[in-house]
Write an enzyme that holds these catalytic residues in place. Structure first.
Site, mmCIF file in Angstrom:
data_model
loop_
_atom_site.group_PDB
_atom_site.id
_atom_site.type_symbol
_atom_site.label_atom_id
_atom_site.label_comp_id
_atom_site.label_asym_id
_atom_site.label_seq_id
_atom_site.Cartn_x
_atom_site.Cartn_y
_atom_site.Cartn_z
ATOM 1 N N PHE A 1 -6.937 2.850 5.428
ATOM 2 C CA PHE A 1 -6.140 1.971 5.193
ATOM 3 C C PHE A 1 -6.885 0.252 5.931
ATOM 4 O O PHE A 1 -6.498 -0.534 5.833
ATOM 5 C CB PHE A 1 -5.042 2.013 5.089
ATOM 6 C CG PHE A 1 -4.114 2.363 6.640
ATOM 7 C CD1 PHE A 1 -4.440 1.499 7.440
ATOM 8 C CD2 PHE A 1 -3.941 4.067 6.856
ATOM 9 C CE1 PHE A 1 -3.605 1.966 8.758
ATOM 10 C CE2 PHE A 1 -3.982 3.940 7.687
ATOM 11 C CZ PHE A 1 -3.457 3.815 9.515
ATOM 12 N N LYS B 1 2.323 3.829 1.235
ATOM 13 C CA LYS B 1 2.332 4.490 3.034
ATOM 14 C C LYS B 1 1.871 6.469 2.814
ATOM 15 O O LYS B 1 3.343 7.248 2.055
ATOM 16 C CB LYS B 1 4.000 4.735 3.542
ATOM 17 C CG LYS B 1 4.081 5.564 5.195
ATOM 18 C CD LYS B 1 5.427 4.883 5.346
ATOM 19 C CE LYS B 1 5.174 4.747 7.469
ATOM 20 N NZ LYS B 1 5.084 6.490 7.745
ATOM 21 N N GLU C 1 -5.464 7.736 6.683
ATOM 22 C CA GLU C 1 -4.065 9.018 7.204
ATOM 23 C C GLU C 1 -4.586 10.574 6.329
ATOM 24 O O GLU C 1 -5.638 9.943 5.588
ATOM 25 C CB GLU C 1 -3.373 8.331 6.306
ATOM 26 C CG GLU C 1 -1.993 8.732 6.764
ATOM 27 C CD GLU C 1 -0.738 8.780 7.683
ATOM 28 O OE1 GLU C 1 -1.460 7.648 8.060
ATOM 29 O OE2 GLU C 1 0.258 9.047 7.713
ATOM 30 N N GLU D 1 0.430 -1.199 -0.493
ATOM 31 C CA GLU D 1 -0.505 -0.108 -0.067
ATOM 32 C C GLU D 1 0.811 1.484 0.137
ATOM 33 O O GLU D 1 2.360 0.988 0.718
ATOM 34 C CB GLU D 1 -1.311 0.023 1.084
ATOM 35 C CG GLU D 1 -1.592 -0.705 1.265
ATOM 36 C CD GLU D 1 -2.797 -0.649 2.765
ATOM 37 O OE1 GLU D 1 -2.745 0.138 3.352
ATOM 38 O OE2 GLU D 1 -3.511 -2.012 2.505
ATOM 39 N N ARG E 1 -2.262 10.183 11.362
ATOM 40 C CA ARG E 1 -2.897 8.688 11.239
ATOM 41 C C ARG E 1 -3.968 9.519 11.681
ATOM 42 O O ARG E 1 -3.966 10.107 13.643
ATOM 43 C CB ARG E 1 -2.033 8.128 12.146
ATOM 44 C CG ARG E 1 -3.035 6.513 12.173
ATOM 45 C CD ARG E 1 -1.888 5.123 12.162
ATOM 46 N NE ARG E 1 -2.623 3.728 12.873
ATOM 47 C CZ ARG E 1 -2.151 2.531 12.709
ATOM 48 N NH1 ARG E 1 -0.224 2.752 12.853
ATOM 49 N NH2 ARG E 1 -2.095 1.524 12.301
ATOM 50 N N ARG F 1 3.936 -3.896 17.603
ATOM 51 C CA ARG F 1 4.773 -3.690 16.267
ATOM 52 C C ARG F 1 5.298 -5.258 15.949
ATOM 53 O O ARG F 1 6.042 -5.944 16.742
ATOM 54 C CB ARG F 1 6.170 -2.622 16.814
ATOM 55 C CG ARG F 1 6.721 -2.357 15.278
ATOM 56 C CD ARG F 1 7.523 -1.858 16.017
ATOM 57 N NE ARG F 1 7.717 0.331 16.785
ATOM 58 C CZ ARG F 1 7.522 0.980 15.868
ATOM 59 N NH1 ARG F 1 7.195 1.159 14.419
ATOM 60 N NH2 ARG F 1 6.735 2.542 16.506
HETATM 61 P P1 ATP Z 1 7.075 6.737 10.831
HETATM 62 O O1 ATP Z 1 7.748 7.562 11.708
HETATM 63 O O2 ATP Z 1 7.540 5.867 10.315
HETATM 64 O O3 ATP Z 1 5.654 7.914 10.511
HETATM 65 P P2 ATP Z 1 5.304 5.832 13.262
HETATM 66 O O4 ATP Z 1 6.307 4.751 14.433
HETATM 67 O O5 ATP Z 1 4.971 6.653 13.416
HETATM 68 O O6 ATP Z 1 6.553 5.503 11.832
HETATM 69 P P3 ATP Z 1 4.888 3.079 12.535
HETATM 70 O O7 ATP Z 1 4.128 1.705 12.725
HETATM 71 O O8 ATP Z 1 6.773 2.705 12.364
HETATM 72 O O9 ATP Z 1 5.012 3.957 13.000
HETATM 73 O O10 ATP Z 1 4.685 3.468 10.750
HETATM 74 C C1 ATP Z 1 3.195 3.564 10.161
HETATM 75 C C2 ATP Z 1 2.262 5.310 10.500
HETATM 76 O O11 ATP Z 1 2.745 5.581 8.699
HETATM 77 C C3 ATP Z 1 1.509 4.985 10.734
HETATM 78 O O12 ATP Z 1 1.612 4.851 12.282
HETATM 79 C C4 ATP Z 1 0.698 5.459 10.131
HETATM 80 O O13 ATP Z 1 0.263 7.151 10.720
HETATM 81 C C5 ATP Z 1 1.225 5.959 8.733
HETATM 82 N N1 ATP Z 1 0.822 5.403 7.148
HETATM 83 C C6 ATP Z 1 0.505 5.829 5.702
HETATM 84 N N2 ATP Z 1 0.261 4.533 4.977
HETATM 85 C C7 ATP Z 1 -0.271 3.660 5.591
HETATM 86 C C8 ATP Z 1 -0.831 2.757 4.949
HETATM 87 N N3 ATP Z 1 -1.376 2.680 3.955
HETATM 88 N N4 ATP Z 1 -0.861 1.383 6.673
HETATM 89 C C9 ATP Z 1 -0.669 1.623 7.464
HETATM 90 N N5 ATP Z 1 0.307 3.143 8.039
HETATM 91 C C10 ATP Z 1 0.260 4.057 7.170
#
Ligand code: ATP
Length: 585
Positions: A342, A252, A302, A250, A257, A417
């Site tokens: 998502f 990103k 998102e 998907e 979020r 995670r």
């Molecule tokens: P990052 O610093 O990369 O945003 P994070 O620690 O906030 O990471 P992660 O779980 O590592 O969180 O990365 C997932 C984040 O990416 C989610 O919290 C969401 O906000 C974002 N995101 C964007 N697109 C998607 C998607 N298609 N599916 C899930 N999460 C997504």
């Protein structure tokens, strides 16, 4: 229950770092606590008054607490500040000052946990004109009746500086032992917590109805579910190794979020930290009433700012305009957004958490009626490096950060995670391969154009074992005039008289802050440093890690708590991932 019972146990907890002893003390406390106040006791253990998503915050500043101590002791503010400067902990100061007082007067009625909790709750609810004076009165009235030991912990709870070394994990261990006799039952407790984000509610249920009820615990609307998080991969190759034959990719998206809870009357939005952010997005509330064909539902999406004319995604920073008080309406029209769905976690009495990803995606496609505002996140089934590479290219060209790769048959693991979700970013700007989320711990005043503002910030990482914030770099680049202004405003409310006891830094700063704000930083490499304390002794005795050429990306990660910031372990992994050449430089 007498507050002295909890204060004495807190004191014993402060004097041990051993997890087993801490757990035993907690078990002792939970068993002594009457069932009807078990939830409130657990909230206090977490350092909160109500579950975070309800947004009940104490909002007591050090200055106000100092005034309250002064009022109830009759000593001058200066005397109290002097003691505080010496010991660095206002809780201890309150206790020291009250020790002087109890020699001359005698204390009144004993204080109870119920009274302390109720007073704190009232303080949290106060706002507007005259509220500061009232808060001060409430605090000093508690202090009038408190023993020095009780005063110490009342103050620590009030200021959010209660550090007993107990994580939520330890509280759940203790709940399992105290109320079921078996530590193994923690898993059920954890599941209930992950789908409700309310440990107080879960504690009450286990204390009154036992483990069988916990096993039946259900998702409830408007109680947020702890989000599933992703592991990081560096390349298409690494992703292929970790995934099964065919999986979903998907886009990103680079936004905020949101967890959307909806029934026929109401829509509530929660951030990644599970704070209620409904007030900032009235446009989402309006739109999802039409675009989601369910009576009840919990969805994840998102939020991304867009260019209204071209439909292009815009940088994440544009969302910050929503956080400005009084300018929300203007922000809604000037900085339009889209909501990109998502996942679906629940709909019309059906819990979807245990469904496989592919099934949840199908449901999602059925329930979301796409329009210019509500959209489905683009998804493609992939099976080899080329597929991923092409889709990654498309995603970057549309202004996204990279890809999320998801196992087709995996359930939604709330609060975890893991490798069922992988994130693959392409950070052109960043030679490290990923950005870091760092905590602002101090600052230096600016010169020239930056006079009157902070010109450079001192940043730290989070060390989960020690629960503290060791320094990792100073950053002075990447700021625009607007962001410098904004950071100055935000940080001015977080100044502390002394360096916070959880901040570990050899460097002196012009001002120190309450460690609360997280910024996204990129850098060219990680080097060993005799000054900075992140990862101290991990590679070489006496050395920590420092970032070389750090730069602020413009993103304030207000959706992250400091405990979600980058850890020393993450910095170590990035350090090891650098080429040998750059490590010896
Ligand atoms: P990052 O610093 O990369 O945003 P994070 O620690 O906030 O990471 P992660 O779980 O590592 O969180 O990365 C997932 C984040 O990416 C989610 O919290 C969401 O906000 C974002 N995101 C964007 N697109 C998607 C998607 N298609 N599916 C899930 N999460 C997504």
């Amino acid at each position: 229950m007498e507050f002295s019972i909890i204060a004495e146990i807190f004191e014993r907890m402060e004097n041990t770092a051993k997890r087993i002893e801490l757990t035993n003390l907690l078990v002792e406390l939970l068993k002594k606590t009457p069932k009807k106040i078990i939830s409130n006791t657990v909230y206090l253990l977490q350092g909160i008054i109500r579950p975070n998503f309800e947004g009940v915050e104490l909002g007591v500043a050090e200055k106000l607490a100092i005034r309250a101590i002064s009022k109830s002791s009759g000593l001058s503010i200066k005397k109290i500040e002097d003691d505080y400067k010496k010991c660095g902990d206002l809780g201890l100061t309150a206790s020291n000052i009250l020790k002087l007082k109890t020699q001359t007067t005698f204390t009144a009625e004993k204080i109870t946990l119920e009274r302390v909790y109720e007073t704190l709750f009232r303080i949290a609810k106060l706002e507007g004109k005259g509220s500061q004076d009232l808060k001060m009165k409430y605090i000093s009235s508690l202090l009038n009746d408190a023993t020095p030991l009780e005063a110490k912990f009342v103050l620590k709870i009030l200021l959010g500086t209660l550090r007993l070394g107990i994580a939520e994990n330890t509280i759940m261990d203790a709940l399992a032992i105290a109320f079921t006799g078996k530590k193994e039952n923690k898993e059920q407790i954890e599941n209930a917590y992950n789908v409700s984000s309310d440990l107080g509610k879960v504690s009450l249920l286990i204390a009154t109805d036992g483990i069988d009820e916990i096993k039946k615990f259900k998702i409830s609307l408007f109680s947020p579910i702890r989000p599933m998080l992703a592991d990081r991969v560096k390349s298409e190759k690494e992703a292929i190794k970790k995934m099964s034959k065919i999986f979903a990719a998907e886009y990103k998206l680079d936004g905020e979020r949101v967890q959307i809870h909806k029934n026929v009357n109401e829509v509530v939005l929660f951030s990644r930290r599970l704070e209620n952010i409904t007030q900032y997005y009235p446009d989402i509330v309006e739109n999802v009433k039409k675009s989601l064909s369910v009576n009840e539902g919990i969805f994840e999406a998102e939020i991304v700012p867009v260019n209204e004319n071209t439909g292009e995604f815009l940088p994440f920073q544009e969302l910050m305009h929503r956080r400005r008080k009084y300018k929300l309406e203007k922000a809604i029209s000037q900085y339009p957004i889209t909501v990109n769905f998502f996942d679906v976690l629940y709909f019309d009495k059906k819990d979807c958490l245990n469904l496989e990803y592919s099934e949840r995606r199908k449901i999602l496609e059925k329930l979301v009626n796409e329009d210019d505002f509500s959209k489905l996140v683009p998804m493609l089934l992939v099976k080899n490096e080329n597929d991923i590479e092409d889709f990654l290219e498309n995603s970057i060209n549309s202004g996204c950060e990279g890809l999320m790769l998801k196992t087709l048959d995996a359930p939604y693991r709330a609060g975890a995670r893991g490798s069922n979700w992988l994130k693959l970013k392409r950070e052109y700007r960043n030679e490290l391969g990923d950005s870091l989320d760092l905590i602002v711990i101090g600052a230096y005043f600016g010169r020239g154009r930056r006079t009157g503002l902070y010109g450079t910030l001192l940043l730290g990482t989070y060390n989960p074992d020690k629960d503290n914030f060791p320094s990792v770099c100073k950053v002075g680049t990447g700021f625009t005039d607007e962001s410098l202004d904004q950071l100055y405003q935000i940080l001015s409310n977080k100044i502390t008289l002394k360096k916070n006891s959880r901040v570990v830094s050899e460097m002196e700063a012009d001002v120190w802050f309450e460690p609360e704000l997280v910024l996204e930083i990129v850098a060219s490499e990680i080097t060993l440093s005799p000054i900075h304390k992140t990862g101290l002794n991990l590679i070489r005795k006496g050395s920590g890690f420092a970032l070389r050429f750090p730069k602020f990306t413009g993103k304030i990660r207000y959706e992250k708590a400091v405990e979600d910031a980058s850890t020393d372990e993450e910095v170590l992994t990035l350090y090891k991932g650098q080429s040998k050449f750059s490590q010896v430089k």
